[in-house]
Design a protein around this motif. Structure first.
Motif, PDB file in Angstrom:
ATOM      1  N   THR A  93      36.373  42.314  36.095  1.00 25.65           N
ATOM      2  CA  THR A  93      35.254  41.242  36.470  1.00 25.65           C
ATOM      3  C   THR A  93      36.371  40.328  37.479  1.00 25.65           C
ATOM      4  OG1 THR A  93      35.960  39.666  34.783  1.00 25.65           O
ATOM      5  CG2 THR A  93      33.663  41.212  34.376  1.00 25.65           C
ATOM      6  N   ASN A  97      34.328  40.310  41.440  1.00 27.18           N
ATOM      7  CA  ASN A  97      34.518  38.511  42.264  1.00 27.18           C
ATOM      8  C   ASN A  97      35.950  38.413  43.450  1.00 27.18           C
ATOM      9  OD1 ASN A  97      32.771  37.191  40.156  1.00 27.18           O
ATOM     10  ND2 ASN A  97      34.819  37.017  38.967  1.00 27.18           N
ATOM     11  N   THR A 100      32.385  40.039  48.326  1.00 23.75           N
ATOM     12  CA  THR A 100      30.928  40.224  48.272  1.00 23.75           C
ATOM     13  C   THR A 100      30.017  40.259  49.574  1.00 23.75           C
ATOM     14  OG1 THR A 100      31.213  37.654  49.053  1.00 23.75           O
ATOM     15  CG2 THR A 100      30.649  37.918  47.008  1.00 23.75           C
ATOM     16  N   GLY A 110      29.996  30.668  46.641  1.00 20.75           N
ATOM     17  CA  GLY A 110      29.397  30.895  44.849  1.00 20.75           C
ATOM     18  C   GLY A 110      28.386  32.219  45.495  1.00 20.75           C
ATOM     19  N   SER A 111      28.310  32.633  44.823  1.00 21.15           N
ATOM     20  CA  SER A 111      27.019  34.138  44.745  1.00 21.15           C
ATOM     21  C   SER A 111      26.810  34.367  43.557  1.00 21.15           C
ATOM     22  CB  SER A 111      27.805  35.349  45.393  1.00 21.15           C
ATOM     23  OG  SER A 111      27.193  36.427  45.221  1.00 21.15           O
ATOM     24  N   ASP A 114      28.153  36.765  41.260  1.00 19.38           N
ATOM     25  CA  ASP A 114      29.745  36.133  40.492  1.00 19.38           C
ATOM     26  C   ASP A 114      30.090  36.596  39.059  1.00 19.38           C
ATOM     27  OD1 ASP A 114      31.048  36.178  43.069  1.00 19.38           O
ATOM     28  OD2 ASP A 114      30.341  33.544  42.590  1.00 19.38           O
ATOM     29  N   TRP A 115      30.448  36.839  38.402  1.00 16.30           N
ATOM     30  CA  TRP A 115      30.982  36.609  36.918  1.00 16.30           C
ATOM     31  C   TRP A 115      31.419  35.855  37.045  1.00 16.30           C
ATOM     32  CZ3 TRP A 115      29.087  40.248  33.600  1.00 16.30           C
ATOM     33  CH2 TRP A 115      28.459  41.915  33.961  1.00 16.30           C
ATOM     34  N   CYS A 116      31.797  35.050  35.738  1.00 14.31           N
ATOM     35  CA  CYS A 116      31.989  34.098  35.397  1.00 14.31           C
ATOM     36  C   CYS A 116      32.540  34.315  33.585  1.00 14.31           C
ATOM     37  CB  CYS A 116      30.877  32.342  34.980  1.00 14.31           C
ATOM     38  SG  CYS A 116      29.723  32.451  36.129  1.00 14.31           S
ATOM     39  N   ARG A 145      27.110  37.551  34.232  1.00 13.06           N
ATOM     40  CA  ARG A 145      26.793  37.025  35.785  1.00 13.06           C
ATOM     41  C   ARG A 145      26.560  36.311  36.172  1.00 13.06           C
ATOM     42  NH1 ARG A 145      25.251  41.713  38.921  1.00 13.06           N
ATOM     43  NH2 ARG A 145      22.980  39.891  39.767  1.00 13.06           N
ATOM     44  N   ASN A 174      34.001  29.792  36.626  1.00  5.46           N
ATOM     45  CA  ASN A 174      33.197  30.351  37.940  1.00  5.46           C
ATOM     46  C   ASN A 174      33.855  31.409  37.934  1.00  5.46           C
ATOM     47  OD1 ASN A 174      31.535  31.154  39.458  1.00  5.46           O
ATOM     48  ND2 ASN A 174      31.034  28.862  40.207  1.00  5.46           N
ATOM     49  N   GLY A 176      34.089  34.196  40.128  1.00  9.50           N
ATOM     50  CA  GLY A 176      34.323  34.032  41.694  1.00  9.50           C
ATOM     51  C   GLY A 176      34.740  33.042  42.659  1.00  9.50           C
ATOM     52  N   ARG A 180      38.487  34.318  44.596  1.00  5.56           N
ATOM     53  CA  ARG A 180      38.191  34.524  46.452  1.00  5.56           C
ATOM     54  C   ARG A 180      39.181  33.110  46.803  1.00  5.56           C
ATOM     55  NH1 ARG A 180      33.446  35.998  45.086  1.00  5.56           N
ATOM     56  NH2 ARG A 180      32.064  34.263  45.155  1.00  5.56           N
TER      57      ARG A 180
END
Length: 323
Positions: A93, A97, A100, A110-111, A114-116, A145, A174, A176, A180
């Motif tokens: 993940t 992440n 995207t 965020g998206s 994304d994986w939390c 997710r 969070n 993602g 990034r």
């Protein structure tokens, strides 16, 4: 061959920047990082005299996640143990992440894709009826997710992974924006490595991990099965359900229905097999089961997930209904 390599000084500089450490707090912060380093984290390699350790992008994100857990008040040793026990699920993940479809999101936004990372901490575990166990930390970090996070939080379950925490107490990281954001910091502000090289390294490391795990499963099958039985016996003795998915059933059934129509023909007999039956799985089948989160690799070996059992029940019902 990995493209990016970092020093301890660079790791420190990155974490100082991420956590806005003041100059007056720099020495104390460095001491905390060196304490983690002396314990063999994040590289699983303890430093020696005159021995410089090279840090990969995987090590960077192991340290980043550890500091996030420590920031949330989790004991450093417990935070490290959680990461070590769950990194096999977290690493994929981290990779997902890292990219995207849009440039603004690449910079740290965020998206829904994304994986939390969902954690249900239990600092008083040692005082509970169940008590502490060496197996408690397995499945203690749950990748979720972002677009299914609300649904996950709405589930009235008293367990996460069957071991730790209560459903009303959630620590959510969070992943993602964190992943990034760190990559953007390394590339654009610190100028150490390009984002593309970091993503490529994560993919290489992930592929190597998958290959190692598959090799272990092929060569240590009986030993892992024995360990698995010991773990299950320990959980049973402490009152834990072997597969505690009752409260999750509605969400699992919905996920199973989505998967049911696309299962490869060779896997249908496997999913229909009775519990305890021996089945042969190819590398392709193992990869499919892992990608769909029907199987997971734990310390005790390859284990079916609750989704696997719910999908099997669904297929059996449909098979009997058609006959």
């Amino acid at each position: 061959m990995l493209r990016c390599s970092f020093t301890f000084g660079q790791l420190e500089e990155l974490l100082v920047t991420v956590h806005h450490i003041a100059p007056v707090g720099r020495v104390a912060f460095q001491g905390r990082l060196k304490h983690l380093q002396r314990s063999g984290f994040p590289t699983r390699e303890k430093p020696g005299k005159g021995k410089a350790i090279a840090y990969t992008i995987e090590h960077i994100f192991r340290a980043v996640l550890a500091l996030e857990l420590i920031q949330a008040g989790i004991n450093p040793k417990f935070a490290i143990d959680m990461i070590e026990s769950n990194w096999g699920d977290v690493l994929p993940t981290v990779y997902l992440n890292s990219f995207t479809g849009t440039e603004p999101i690449k910079s740290g936004g965020g998206s829904p894709d994304d994986w939390c990372w969902l954690i249900r901490p239990e600092a008083l575990r040692g005082l509970t009826v169940e008590g502490e166990s060496e197996h408690d930390k397995h499945e203690a970090i749950e990748p979720v997710r972002a677009d299914s996070l609300i649904q996950q939080l709405a589930i009235d379950s008293s367990t996460l992974g069957g071991h730790l925490g209560s459903h009303w107490r959630n620590l959510i990281i969070n992943g993602g924006p964190l992943v990034r954001g760190v990559m953007a910091l390394i590339e654009l502000r610190l100028g150490w490595c390009s984002r593309d090289d970091m993503v490529a390294d994560l993919k290489t490391i992930l592929d190597e991990q998958t290959a190692r795990l598959q090799a272990v499963l092929q060569t240590l099958g009986p030993e892992l099965a024995d360990i698995s039985e010991k773990v299950r016996a320990d959980r049973a003795a402490r009152g834990a359900d072997r597969r505690p998915y009752t409260d999750l059933y509605p969400a699992l059934l919905q996920a199973a229905e989505k998967i049911a129509g696309e299962i490869p023909d060779e896997l249908v007999p496997v999913l229909l097999a009775a519990e305890g039956a021996e089945v042969q799985l190819s590398d392709v089948s193992l990869r499919y089961l892992a990608d769909k989160r029907l199987m997971q690799i734990e310390a005790e070996g390859l284990s079916p997930t609750p989704l696997y059992f719910v999908l099997g029940e669904l297929l059996r019902e449909r098979t009997h209904g058609d006959s």
